[in-house]
Design an enzyme around this catalytic site. Structure first.
Site, PDB file in Angstrom:
ATOM      1  CE  LYS A   1      53.542  77.488  34.247  1.00  0.00           C
ATOM      2  NZ  LYS A   1      54.894  77.060  33.893  1.00  0.00           N
TER       3      LYS A   1
ATOM      4  CE  LYS B   1      56.602  69.873  35.402  1.00  0.00           C
ATOM      5  NZ  LYS B   1      57.756  70.780  35.400  1.00  0.00           N
TER       6      LYS B   1
ATOM      7  CB  THR C   1      56.353  74.461  36.278  1.00  0.00           C
ATOM      8  OG1 THR C   1      56.299  75.677  35.531  1.00  0.00           O
ATOM      9  CG2 THR C   1      54.985  74.182  36.868  1.00  0.00           C
TER      10      THR C   1
END
Lengths: 297, 297
Positions: free
Chosen positions: A180, A248, A105
């Site tokens: 995502k 993150k 990701t």
């Protein structure tokens, strides 16, 4: 295709990043008969795969030089950047005709940069982040969100089918990452609402188990509520999904939204709260630990 | 019990507030053989019930004077306050031994005040807000979240069973409201995350239908995502659940959390965003219209 072929006519697959997720995913490819070249910064994490027949390589460039398809699932965008774009890295050393698939990701903008660097060298490149967590990786039931050309997607598809179940091509390079991040934005609000609602209930003196039994199948219901409430009730704040990784992802989403010129107040609030949680020492806990920011009981 | 009984030995039920929810709920009680006294500020909304045999009364006090059990489901806490606590209102005129059940989503503190005013007059009082919306009311599948004494709960239970499915006693007076507000806090975050995630995806050029098909059963999944995404895709921003009512509920939750001495940042953010939406002219829209605050397409 200029690529040399491995055993049984299958392409040789390079796999970079054999952490919790990567190890399961690479294992499925070996089980399906693929020859693997593997590399991980912490070499020990390659051992179980080497025992299954994978060849250990000395670095990302070496993996690329000896493989037809390179899959990466590493930690942070800076790791993706280093692995792909550094001199002597994957793009530098990959054979013409190779296909590069980043399943980390990471940022949509970086996925576009990797694609744009790969293309002139005759390389294909997909971004293909996953959802479904360690369990999805273990059971090969991951959802795989893919950005890239149709041609590259079709070439990667047989591998995706071994590692996941729900495989969707969402658009050109960067679109896997965008999808995502949309997923993480949805989860950010859901976790925030869930943890605040449960903390409010607990502080109000309500029996959370009773409340949960009553609400879980109604309008407040969610995957998060169903999966995390029992853990919160048991005082289980282990990961699942690490707080530090969620921070993150939310940072990436926040940046990507800002780049597109709009602001997501709910996401910003969730990010602030999770950063507070991280600063309180919960970086290595599961995301359900957000509850503890509101309610220490 | 000092209460007079209606036909078939059943208590006479007073029903105040025959809007979308109340009308269905009162209808089920008539169908189950209860004699009903009804009142609504807008009298026309009583007509369908009167046609089914309910007796129209001139005001809350009159309903209370002629009933054994009084059920209310009105708009705002100030309406609850007026109906119960005004001179000549429900508590003033109810017969000793009557049971008062407020099913409005209202403040826990007000529920306690109603209970404390009712008790010295020999009246029972429950707060019993519901979840499940107009559909749940119509199909008698509501969840009913109850605060009050065990005795009052048990006395109300036969009526609750006619109107709902999931009936839970959560604690003393006010606890029904607290549980309902916890539910709304959870939904607030969930809606915020959902609308921001879908808006981000759309602005990124992603096909939301494809994204939805891929994510709905994963970690981002929720009742809200499953039920509202198709409406958003169809440009259907009709209520469902009114923005103005959700704003009311979130204000109550925010106040209740502040009273308890803690702050819910996610809830505050959702409330701010929904107030913006209200100010943009969407008070009468469904809560899924939050999407339009981020994305006009």
């Amino acid at each position: 295709m200029t690529a040399s072929n491995g055993e049984g006519g299958k392409p040789v697959v390079g796999f970079i990043g054999t952490g919790v997720m990567g190890q399961s995913m690479a294992g499925h490819l070996i089980d399906a008969g693929y020859s693997l070249n593997v590399y991980n910064r912490t070499e020990a994490k390659c051992e179980p795969l080497v025992r299954k027949g994978a060849k250990l390589k000395g670095g990302p460039g070496e993996v690329a030089a000896d493989s037809d398809i390179v899959i990466t699932i590493v930690g942070f965008p800076k790791d993706v950047e280093q692995v792909y774009l550094d001199p002597g890295g994957v793009i530098d050393r990959a054979k013409p005709g190779s296909l590069l698939i980043d399943m980390t990701t990471s940022s949509p903008e970086l996925a576009e940069r990797v694609y744009n660097a790969a293309r002139p060298k005759g390389l294909g490149a997909c971004d293909a982040p996953v959802t479904g967590g360690d369990r999805g990786a273990r059971e090969a039931t991951l959802s795989i969100l893919v950005g890239g050309t149709v041609e590259d997607f079709n070439r990667a598809l047989p591998l995706f089918k071994i590692m996941g179940k729900n495989i969707v091509h969402l658009g050109p390079a960067g679109f896997g990452q965008r999808a995502k991040l949309a997923n993480q934005i949805i989860i950010a609000g859901t976790m925030l609402g869930m943890c605040e609602g449960l903390a409010y209930a607990r502080k109000s003196g309500i029996d959370i188990q009773k409340l949960f039994d009553c609400l879980a199948n109604g309008a407040a219901g969610s995957w998060s509520l169903t999966n995390y409430t029992p853990r919160i009730l048991n005082g289980d704040f282990n990961p699942g999904f690490f707080v530090k990784h969620f921070v993150k992802d939310m940072r990436l989403a926040s940046q990507s939204a800002k780049d597109a010129g709009f602001s997501l107040k709910g996401l910003e609030t969730a990010l602030e709260q999770y950063i507070k949680l991280e600063n309180d020492g919960y970086a290595e806990s599961g995301t359900q630990a957000l509850y503890k920011l509101y309610c220490e009981e």
